[in-house]
Design a protein around this motif. Sequence first.
Motif, PDB file in Angstrom:
ATOM      1  N   LYS A 228      26.810  43.050  29.831  1.00  0.00           N
ATOM      2  CA  LYS A 228      27.784  43.841  30.591  1.00  0.00           C
ATOM      3  C   LYS A 228      27.067  44.409  31.801  1.00  0.00           C
ATOM      4  O   LYS A 228      26.355  45.391  31.718  1.00  0.00           O
ATOM      5  CB  LYS A 228      28.280  44.950  29.663  1.00  0.00           C
ATOM      6  CG  LYS A 228      29.600  45.548  30.004  1.00  0.00           C
ATOM      7  CD  LYS A 228      30.712  44.540  29.849  1.00  0.00           C
ATOM      8  CE  LYS A 228      32.080  45.152  29.929  1.00  0.00           C
ATOM      9  NZ  LYS A 228      32.221  46.462  29.392  1.00  0.00           N
ATOM     10  N   PHE A 230      27.002  44.572  36.429  1.00  0.00           N
ATOM     11  CA  PHE A 230      27.737  44.481  37.684  1.00  0.00           C
ATOM     12  C   PHE A 230      27.098  43.344  38.476  1.00  0.00           C
ATOM     13  O   PHE A 230      26.144  43.542  39.225  1.00  0.00           O
ATOM     14  CB  PHE A 230      27.669  45.822  38.426  1.00  0.00           C
ATOM     15  CG  PHE A 230      28.376  46.912  37.674  1.00  0.00           C
ATOM     16  CD1 PHE A 230      29.720  47.163  37.914  1.00  0.00           C
ATOM     17  CD2 PHE A 230      27.731  47.651  36.689  1.00  0.00           C
ATOM     18  CE1 PHE A 230      30.402  48.135  37.201  1.00  0.00           C
ATOM     19  CE2 PHE A 230      28.394  48.624  35.963  1.00  0.00           C
ATOM     20  CZ  PHE A 230      29.734  48.870  36.220  1.00  0.00           C
ATOM     21  N   LEU A 249      29.855  39.245  32.336  1.00  0.00           N
ATOM     22  CA  LEU A 249      31.071  39.798  32.940  1.00  0.00           C
ATOM     23  C   LEU A 249      31.041  39.552  34.446  1.00  0.00           C
ATOM     24  O   LEU A 249      30.019  39.770  35.095  1.00  0.00           O
ATOM     25  CB  LEU A 249      31.105  41.309  32.677  1.00  0.00           C
ATOM     26  CG  LEU A 249      32.350  42.041  33.163  1.00  0.00           C
ATOM     27  CD1 LEU A 249      33.519  41.787  32.224  1.00  0.00           C
ATOM     28  CD2 LEU A 249      32.102  43.542  33.281  1.00  0.00           C
ATOM     29  N   GLU A 277      36.944  39.852  34.858  1.00  0.00           N
ATOM     30  CA  GLU A 277      37.700  41.100  34.668  1.00  0.00           C
ATOM     31  C   GLU A 277      38.621  41.386  35.852  1.00  0.00           C
ATOM     32  O   GLU A 277      38.209  41.337  37.006  1.00  0.00           O
ATOM     33  CB  GLU A 277      36.706  42.255  34.503  1.00  0.00           C
ATOM     34  CG  GLU A 277      37.389  43.602  34.333  1.00  0.00           C
ATOM     35  CD  GLU A 277      36.404  44.704  34.011  1.00  0.00           C
ATOM     36  OE1 GLU A 277      35.697  44.597  32.990  1.00  0.00           O
ATOM     37  OE2 GLU A 277      36.330  45.671  34.784  1.00  0.00           O
ATOM     38  N   SER A 335      39.156  48.468  27.229  1.00  0.00           N
ATOM     39  CA  SER A 335      39.056  49.922  27.466  1.00  0.00           C
ATOM     40  C   SER A 335      40.225  50.749  26.939  1.00  0.00           C
ATOM     41  O   SER A 335      41.373  50.316  26.941  1.00  0.00           O
ATOM     42  CB  SER A 335      38.917  50.266  28.956  1.00  0.00           C
ATOM     43  OG  SER A 335      37.906  49.529  29.562  1.00  0.00           O
TER      44      SER A 335
HETATM   45  O1  LIG Z   1      34.643  52.573  26.013  1.00  0.00           O
HETATM   46  P1  LIG Z   1      35.956  51.882  26.149  1.00  0.00           P
HETATM   47  O2  LIG Z   1      37.012  52.715  26.817  1.00  0.00           O
HETATM   48  O3  LIG Z   1      36.429  51.323  24.838  1.00  0.00           O
HETATM   49  O4  LIG Z   1      35.735  50.619  27.143  1.00  0.00           O
HETATM   50  C1  LIG Z   1      34.906  49.544  26.803  1.00  0.00           C
HETATM   51  C2  LIG Z   1      34.782  48.577  27.989  1.00  0.00           C
HETATM   52  O5  LIG Z   1      36.048  48.038  28.249  1.00  0.00           O
HETATM   53  C3  LIG Z   1      34.238  49.282  29.228  1.00  0.00           C
HETATM   54  O6  LIG Z   1      32.974  49.751  28.922  1.00  0.00           O
HETATM   55  C4  LIG Z   1      34.180  48.395  30.462  1.00  0.00           C
HETATM   56  C5  LIG Z   1      35.109  47.483  30.850  1.00  0.00           C
HETATM   57  N1  LIG Z   1      34.745  46.900  32.007  1.00  0.00           N
HETATM   58  C6  LIG Z   1      33.572  47.407  32.406  1.00  0.00           C
HETATM   59  C7  LIG Z   1      32.785  47.100  33.528  1.00  0.00           C
HETATM   60  C8  LIG Z   1      31.584  47.750  33.655  1.00  0.00           C
HETATM   61  C9  LIG Z   1      31.176  48.716  32.750  1.00  0.00           C
HETATM   62  C10 LIG Z   1      31.957  49.026  31.627  1.00  0.00           C
HETATM   63  C11 LIG Z   1      33.155  48.360  31.460  1.00  0.00           C
END
Ligand SMILES: O=P(O)(O)OC[C@@H](O)[C@@H](O)c1c[nH]c2ccccc12
Length: 380
Positions: A228, A230, A249, A277, A335
Amino acid sequence: MESALVSRSVGSSFAAAAPRGCLPRPSRVATFTGARARARPLRAGPPKDSILEALAKDDMLNAEELVQWENGKSVNGIAASQGIRIRRHCRPTASLKEIEEEMGAPRNILEKIIWDKEIEVAEGLAKNPLKEVMEAAVKAPPSRDFYGALEAAYKRNGVPALIAEVKKASPSRGVLRENFNPVEIAKAYEKNGAACLSILTDEKYFQGSFENLEKVRTSGVKCPLICKEFVIDKWQIYNARSKGADAILLIAAVLTDLDIKYFLRICKELGMTALIEVHDEREMERVLNINGVKLIGINNRSLETFVVDTANTKMLLEKHGDSIREKGILVVGESGLFTPDDVAYVQNAGVSAVLVGESLVKQEDPGRAIAGLFGKELLH
Ligand SMILES: O=P(O)(O)OC[C@@H](O)[C@@H](O)c1c[nH]c2ccccc12
């Protein structure tokens, strides 16, 4: 059919047309003199880019985008023309003060994260050159099937497959868990039926690390892992694979269409799954127009404002569900999911998987929390 423009562009301006990551090649960096700088095609025999050549062969290069480059439109101009609000500073060696003098302050948290990431990636590249990281990626133990694990778990359990996130903190929620042991959490998730795991690697904003990714990978955990991050540069994808990631991601709010196509191709070559995403209508439309997308995540949280709304998943799937099903794309609800009702809501909207961090990681026993989230035990 390959358009005349695309074939003419092969070898003439490919180096300049390479994705918006304005850091990777010293030759590219030299073409930028600042945020308003214009990217000029490198006329003097640019190095061949095999990925771009492959995209052109498969007719996946957007001629319009190449024309923009030919005309010297800036990287941020191209992004803006695709509705992308996040700007790049393209000055990895400048101080933040100099950058802000030129561009103003970052407009939101996502832009701030990306500006820091540009510098971080340049530092990473200086320490571990692309060539070495590519070699390490190719030598790494084979990747596991992230997409297949989600598909199988959904069929098996009749509820969305779980991607459980190993998440210590976030910019919107602060520290989620004080005593944070990534391997313990990962093992508890796996034992309680998670199909895949998400490992945050961003240090500055999420207190994650590549060390955590490597630790989980070598701990005996078998679930496929998504890094995960950027991602703004191909170096990050090779780096993630070299540390054991099976998936990565890609955030449409940050990446142009050509970035996404380019990175998807690298994932394919490395045997990785890309989770693309999206958060809004425009991003969804862009991504649905890209061939080869198999997995789309709908983030219920805006990374610009932090507002979370699960109705976002429903709205986007009401509009685009038909074309998503037609293309055989699997959708992940991301999320803000806390209860069995939340999970049922996004399942009814059409998701086959969910990505959950906070509601699991905050509980005393994150493994046991899984049955609480789904209202039943998940089977392996
Ligand atoms: O903690 P949550 O609300 O369950 O969310 C998890 C995940 O979706 C979230 O951390 C996330 C989704 N896309 C991202 C992009 C970068 C960092 C983090 C994220």
